[in-house]
Design an enzyme around this catalytic site. Structure first.
Site, PDB file in Angstrom:
ATOM      1  N   ASP A 146       0.833  -1.202   0.000  1.00 29.46           N
ATOM      2  CA  ASP A 146       0.000   0.000   0.000  1.00 29.46           C
ATOM      3  C   ASP A 146       0.868   1.252   0.000  1.00 29.46           C
ATOM      4  O   ASP A 146       1.984   1.234  -0.519  1.00 29.46           O
ATOM      5  CB  ASP A 146      -0.958  -0.034   1.199  1.00 29.46           C
ATOM      6  CG  ASP A 146      -2.335   0.512   0.860  1.00 29.46           C
ATOM      7  OD1 ASP A 146      -2.432   1.729   0.618  1.00 29.46           O
ATOM      8  OD2 ASP A 146      -3.298  -0.266   0.834  1.00 29.46           O
ATOM      9  N   HIS A 218      -3.982   6.233   2.712  1.00 27.99           N
ATOM     10  CA  HIS A 218      -4.644   4.975   2.377  1.00 27.99           C
ATOM     11  C   HIS A 218      -4.053   3.797   3.143  1.00 27.99           C
ATOM     12  O   HIS A 218      -4.780   2.977   3.729  1.00 27.99           O
ATOM     13  CB  HIS A 218      -4.555   4.731   0.866  1.00 27.99           C
ATOM     14  CG  HIS A 218      -5.436   3.632   0.374  1.00 27.99           C
ATOM     15  ND1 HIS A 218      -5.044   2.314   0.363  1.00 27.99           N
ATOM     16  CD2 HIS A 218      -6.692   3.653  -0.148  1.00 27.99           C
ATOM     17  CE1 HIS A 218      -6.019   1.571  -0.133  1.00 27.99           C
ATOM     18  NE2 HIS A 218      -7.034   2.365  -0.452  1.00 27.99           N
ATOM     19  N   SER A 536     -11.728  -0.880  -1.024  1.00 24.43           N
ATOM     20  CA  SER A 536     -10.404  -0.896  -0.400  1.00 24.43           C
ATOM     21  C   SER A 536     -10.486  -1.188   1.083  1.00 24.43           C
ATOM     22  O   SER A 536      -9.543  -1.744   1.663  1.00 24.43           O
ATOM     23  CB  SER A 536      -9.714   0.455  -0.581  1.00 24.43           C
ATOM     24  OG  SER A 536      -9.168   0.588  -1.856  1.00 24.43           O
TER      25      SER A 536
END
Length: 754
Positions: A146, A218, A536
């Site tokens: 990520d 994220h 996600s």
């Protein structure tokens, strides 16, 4: 049990009860219009007290007059709200309703300290089930491919964790970098690495730091959802307040940063390099909450993620990934690789709203506004031209300090227009469930209500001489129904690249999830958590469940773990009706929308039967599909056995396409392994769609011991005369005198849909 008082910054009063026979009373919260307070009173407290004292005279002639039965004032509030709490009967409340300044009243309810609720929505409990059985995922390592991590966040503290001792297994390290010292790793965050060589090659200017520190947020969000430690007092501007924690709160975290810059750039080469190192470092689970861009089809032998993930499962590492956010059209699914767990998203039973108060009426609706918590006594405006609410230019004409009532329309467009026009507030109307009807925008000072509530609002706005309303934001409600529901943004199956496998596999929470955030976003300066939505954020829920199962059953293969998740998932929502999906309108969800259903971690702990697969089983399937050189590209070896090619996989679900007046494939063979306590018998229960014939042979499976295997076949025949429609059924193996129900969906799909 602890309770949170609904009203804060209040003055408390106590009154002694002197009677044994009193009218039936309960506590109510009364909202008052402070602007109407007579000037004779120097504070709301004296005004409120005088109103309640007046009941002494009103009740003088009542049967209770000699019993001192007047209502009791409990609190006066002038900060959290304007009003008071009172212990009062319904008859007395009717009289209070006629008092000067009365707006509305609502019954008091107990509020207990809650938790960020997606683990609870998955039925994870500290007393029983998968959490204690796995020791909360202790020492299981999840590798996140990520955008890095924010190491100082309290979700990544190592409280309650001792140093990771299995040094013979763990091969990773904590790479330092700019603003990221290697000492920032601990017993929770045990390793970080960075990969950007591929991106550098294709980028002239790199506006990012050479560091594993997360600048997009994220990776921090995803890591905390899967494996964040306990953090008390978490919330997003008062929304979802409680104790934040990951699905596997004692799992270890290893971070492989492959996404860079505020525009979240990444390349396949960097992603694969990160996966490669994660495999070498010996993580137990890999979480990839991203999907490839574009719509071109990718051959299995040309799919880098398929190759890397095959290497992972060959090492006993389970890979979880997402369907993508390109729904609701069919065949938009990404990452349909047979050997990974492909997850879609659903909502949870928590929603966020506001209370609208007007002329003795309270209406609760959906709202996510994080600005001013209270809009008080503002004029309600309805104008046939302005109330379309679909043009920011028209909305500039709305008077300041008013609440605009909008007509039914495109909610997303209305929200966008309201945000850009900067009006004080708006009320939107939804024909469907308000919490399922539009994507959130925390900047919008709007409240979404049902069309049934809108009638009273419209009547009030049109017929009242001076319609006034108040809106109280930042409220969190539990037990919202229906939940889960597949959202419109989630990509739908089937997979065009791997059409012989039913995808997605399952669904997990992915809407309005409270997760750790990086502090460089202006929207989160007041706190270190954020509410997020997207597939996600379903993926790390699944990764956390996989980590728990790995902790409880270290001997299980990736296929066994995936089978346990798929065959025990729930197909009904919290109304006990079939899970629904939102596309153009709400309807029953099919397996290509939700997979088999919502993950149920506790049932997955003890699935009864599993559909196991070895890497060689996958190779046998590839042998019937691909050329020799293509197979070698996937398994990265020329040393393999193709002597037993398979026309199907021992997968815990079924998909069949109708093409050229026949079904293909028509017959499936499956083998199940008994992982229950011992000898047992299972009987087949089949749900068959109209115009189809589904035959199971044999209908009974007899196991004499644990780990014994039994095989069966499924034959599907279309009997109709018309062109078949997309439909589905299911096969359920029901244990006799036992607790196990092992369910597999059967998707029947006309190929001409594409």
């Amino acid at each position: 049990m602890r309770y949170i008082p609904l009203l804060i910054v209040c003055v408390a009063f106590t009154f002694e009860a002197k009677s044994i026979l009193m009218p039936k009373r309960s506590t109510h919260i009364v909202y008052m219009d402070k602007s109407l307070m007579p000037k004779a009173y120097t504070s709301p407290h004296y005004w409120d007290s005088s109103i309640i004292d007046s009941f002494k005279f009103t009740n003088h002639e009542s049967p209770y007059s000699n019993l001192s039965s007047s209502p009791s004032l409990l609190y006066t509030c002038d900060n959290a709200l304007h009003g008071f709490s009172v212990f009062i009967s319904l008859d007395e409340l009717e009289i209070l309703n006629k008092s000067l300044g009365f707006i509305s009243a609502c019954a008091d309810k107990p509020y207990k300290l809650t938790t960020t609720s997606s683990p609870e929505f998955l039925s994870l409990k500290s007393s029983t089930g998968l959490w204690p059985a796995s020791n909360y995922g202790k020492d299981v390592i999840i590798g996140f491919i990520d955008s890095g991590i924010w190491p100082e966040h309290p979700s990544f503290k190592d409280d309650g964790l001792i140093a990771y001792k299995n040094s013979s297994k763990w091969k990773g390290m904590c790479e330092g970098g700019k603003q990221f010292n290697s000492s920032m790793c601990n017993s929770k965050l045990i390793g970080v690495r960075c990969f950007n060589a591929g991106l550098k090659r294709g980028t002239r200017f790199l506006p990012f730091e050479e560091s594993a520190r997360d600048t997009t947020g994220h990776g921090t969000l995803v890591s905390s959802i899967a494996a964040g430690n306990y953090v008390n007092g978490a919330s997003y501007f008062g929304h979802a307040e409680g104790t934040a924690k990951g699905v596997a709160p004692y799992a270890r975290i290893a971070v492989y940063k492959v996404v860079w810059g505020v525009d979240e750039r990444s390349t396949t080469s960097d992603i694969i390099a990160g996966m490669d190192k994660a495999i070498a470092d010996a993580v137990d689970v890999i979480c990839i909450s991203m999907a490839p861009t574009g719509h071109e089809r990718v051959q299995l032998s040309n799919d880098p993620l398929a190759k890397a993930s095959f290497s992972a499962i060959n090492k006993g590492i389970t890979v979880t990934t997402v369907v993508g956010n390109e729904g609701p059209n069919l065949a938009t699914l990404k990452n349909g690789i047979p050997w990974v767990l492909t997850v879609t998203s659903g909502n949870i039973d928590q929603w966020f709203g506001a209370t609208l108060t007007m002329s003795g009426l309270n209406i609760t609706g959906w709202a996510t506004f994080t600005g001013k918590a209270m809009l008080e006594n503002l004029p309600l405006v309805y104008n046939e031209t302005l109330s379309r609410c679909n043009s920011q230019y028209l909305l500039y004409e709305v008077p300041s300090d008013t609440i605009l009532l909008c007509d039914i329309g495109n909610l997303d467009l209305q929200v966008k227009s309201i945000v850009t026009s900067h009006i004080t507030g708006a009320i939107l109307i939804s024909n469907g469930p308000p919490n399922l009807s539009f994507r959130e925008d925390f900047r919008c000072p709007c409240l979404v209500v049902r069309s049934t509530d809108a009638r009273e609002l419209l009547s009030y706005a049109r017929n009242s001489d001076k319609p006034l309303v108040s809106k109280e934001f930042r409220q969190t409600f539990m037990n919202s129904k229906p939940a889960p529901v597949v959202p419109p943004f989630a990509s739908r199956g089937p997979s065009l690249d791997f059409s012989w496998i039913l995808k997605p596999d399952a669904m997990a929470p992915g809407e309005f999830i409270l997760a750790a955030s990086v502090p460089n976003d202006a929207a989160t300066k007041m706190g270190s958590f954020e509410l997020v939505s997207g597939t996600s954020f379903a993926c790390p829920h699944a990764a956390g469940v996989v980590a728990l199962l790995k902790g409880a059953h270290p001997e299980w293969s990736p296929a066994a773990i995936k089978s346990a998740i798929i065959t025990t998932a729930n197909t009904v929502d919290n109304t006990l009706k079939p899970i629904q999906e939102m596309s153009v309108e709400i309807g029953i969800s099919s397996p290509i929308d939700m997979g088999v259903g919502q993950i149920d971690p506790n049932k997955a702990l003890d699935p009864g039967l599993i559909y196991d697969l070895t890497p060689q089983d996958y190779i046998n399937r590839l042998c019937s599909l691909l050329q020799k050189h293509e197979i070698e590209l996937i398994i990265r070896s020329g040393n393999y056995d193709c002597s037993n090619p398979l026309s199907d996989l021992n997968y815990p679900s079924f998909i069949s396409f109708y093409q050229n007046s026949r079904m293909r494939p028509e017959k499936f063979k499956r083998t199940v392994t008994n992982v229950g306590k011992g000898a047992t018998i299972y009987k087949a229960l089949v749900t068959t769609p109209e115009n189809y014939d589904i035959t199971i042979s044999p209908m009974t499976l007899v196991f004499s011991k644990k780990y014994e295997k039994q095989s069966y076949t499924v034959t599907i025949i279309y009997k109709g005369n018309d062109h078949p429609k997309l439909t589905f059924g299911e096969l359920e193996w029901v244990e006799e005198n036992g607790d196990h129900n092992v369910r597999s969906p059967i998707m029947l799909h006309p190929a001409t849909v594409f």
